[in-house]
Design a protein around this motif. Structure first.
Motif, short mmCIF file in Angstrom:
data_model
loop_
_atom_site.label_atom_id
_atom_site.label_comp_id
_atom_site.label_asym_id
_atom_site.label_seq_id
_atom_site.Cartn_x
_atom_site.Cartn_y
_atom_site.Cartn_z
N ASP A 3 49.02 46.70 53.93
CA ASP A 3 50.26 46.88 54.67
C ASP A 3 51.38 47.10 53.67
N ALA A 4 52.60 47.04 54.14
CA ALA A 4 53.74 47.31 53.26
C ALA A 4 53.91 46.24 52.19
N PHE A 5 53.37 45.04 52.42
CA PHE A 5 53.55 43.95 51.46
C PHE A 5 52.42 43.83 50.45
N THR A 6 51.30 44.50 50.69
CA THR A 6 50.18 44.42 49.77
C THR A 6 50.42 45.38 48.61
N PRO A 7 50.50 44.83 47.38
CA PRO A 7 50.80 45.71 46.25
C PRO A 7 49.58 46.52 45.81
N ARG A 8 49.86 47.66 45.22
CA ARG A 8 48.82 48.44 44.58
C ARG A 8 48.86 48.09 43.09
N LEU A 9 47.75 47.69 42.55
CA LEU A 9 47.71 47.23 41.16
C LEU A 9 46.91 48.20 40.30
N ARG A 10 47.34 48.32 39.05
CA ARG A 10 46.60 49.11 38.07
C ARG A 10 46.42 48.21 36.85
N VAL A 11 45.20 48.02 36.42
CA VAL A 11 44.89 47.16 35.28
C VAL A 11 45.15 47.94 34.00
N LEU A 12 46.02 47.37 33.15
CA LEU A 12 46.35 48.04 31.89
C LEU A 12 45.52 47.53 30.72
N SER A 13 45.16 46.26 30.75
CA SER A 13 44.32 45.73 29.68
C SER A 13 43.42 44.64 30.25
N GLY A 14 42.36 44.37 29.57
CA GLY A 14 41.39 43.40 30.06
C GLY A 14 40.40 44.08 30.98
N LYS A 15 39.43 43.32 31.41
CA LYS A 15 38.41 43.87 32.30
C LYS A 15 38.15 42.92 33.46
N PRO A 16 39.12 42.77 34.38
CA PRO A 16 38.85 41.91 35.53
C PRO A 16 37.91 42.61 36.50
N ASP A 17 37.11 41.81 37.20
CA ASP A 17 36.22 42.43 38.19
C ASP A 17 36.99 42.63 39.50
N GLU A 18 36.35 43.26 40.44
CA GLU A 18 37.01 43.60 41.71
C GLU A 18 37.45 42.36 42.49
N VAL A 19 36.70 41.27 42.39
CA VAL A 19 37.04 40.05 43.11
C VAL A 19 38.36 39.47 42.58
N GLU A 20 38.53 39.45 41.28
CA GLU A 20 39.77 38.93 40.68
C GLU A 20 40.97 39.80 41.03
N VAL A 21 40.79 41.11 40.99
CA VAL A 21 41.89 42.01 41.33
C VAL A 21 42.27 41.84 42.80
N GLU A 22 41.29 41.75 43.68
CA GLU A 22 41.59 41.59 45.11
C GLU A 22 42.24 40.24 45.39
N ALA A 23 41.84 39.17 44.68
CA ALA A 23 42.48 37.86 44.86
C ALA A 23 43.93 37.90 44.42
N LEU A 24 44.21 38.55 43.32
CA LEU A 24 45.59 38.69 42.85
C LEU A 24 46.41 39.54 43.81
N ARG A 25 45.83 40.61 44.31
CA ARG A 25 46.52 41.47 45.27
C ARG A 25 46.87 40.70 46.55
N GLN A 26 45.91 39.89 47.02
CA GLN A 26 46.15 39.12 48.24
C GLN A 26 47.21 38.04 48.02
N ALA A 27 47.18 37.37 46.87
CA ALA A 27 48.16 36.33 46.58
C ALA A 27 49.57 36.92 46.48
N LEU A 28 49.71 38.05 45.81
CA LEU A 28 51.03 38.68 45.69
C LEU A 28 51.52 39.19 47.05
N GLY A 29 50.62 39.69 47.86
CA GLY A 29 51.00 40.13 49.21
C GLY A 29 51.46 38.96 50.08
#
Length: 69
Positions: A3-29
């Motif tokens: 939705d409008a509050f869910t951020p789109r993230l781009r990983v610049l360094s490190g190698k997080p897996d999809e679960v970590e990225v989705e958890a961060l996206r949900q927390a920020l949203g």
């Protein structure tokens, strides 16, 4: 859930897996949604659920105490 509050993230360094990225996206949203709800509430605080059990501040000098006869 995008939705409008869910951020789109781009990983610049490190190698997080999809679960970590989705958890961060949900927390920020969730934080963005909570901030938007706080802004949308009226300033008079009438009917707020969090005020139901907390006492309101009392000012004994708000009204002048004059005897009525």
């Amino acid at each position: 859930m995008a939705d409008a509050f869910t951020p789109r993230l781009r990983v610049l360094s490190g190698k997080p897996d999809e679960v970590e990225v989705e958890a961060l996206r949900q927390a920020l949203g969730d934080l963005a949604r909570a901030a938007a709800r706080r802004i949308a509430i009226d300033d008079d605080r009438w009917g707020r659920a969090d005020d139901r059990f907390s006492p309101r501040p009392f000012n004994p000098r708000a009204f002048t105490s004059i005897p009525y006869r």
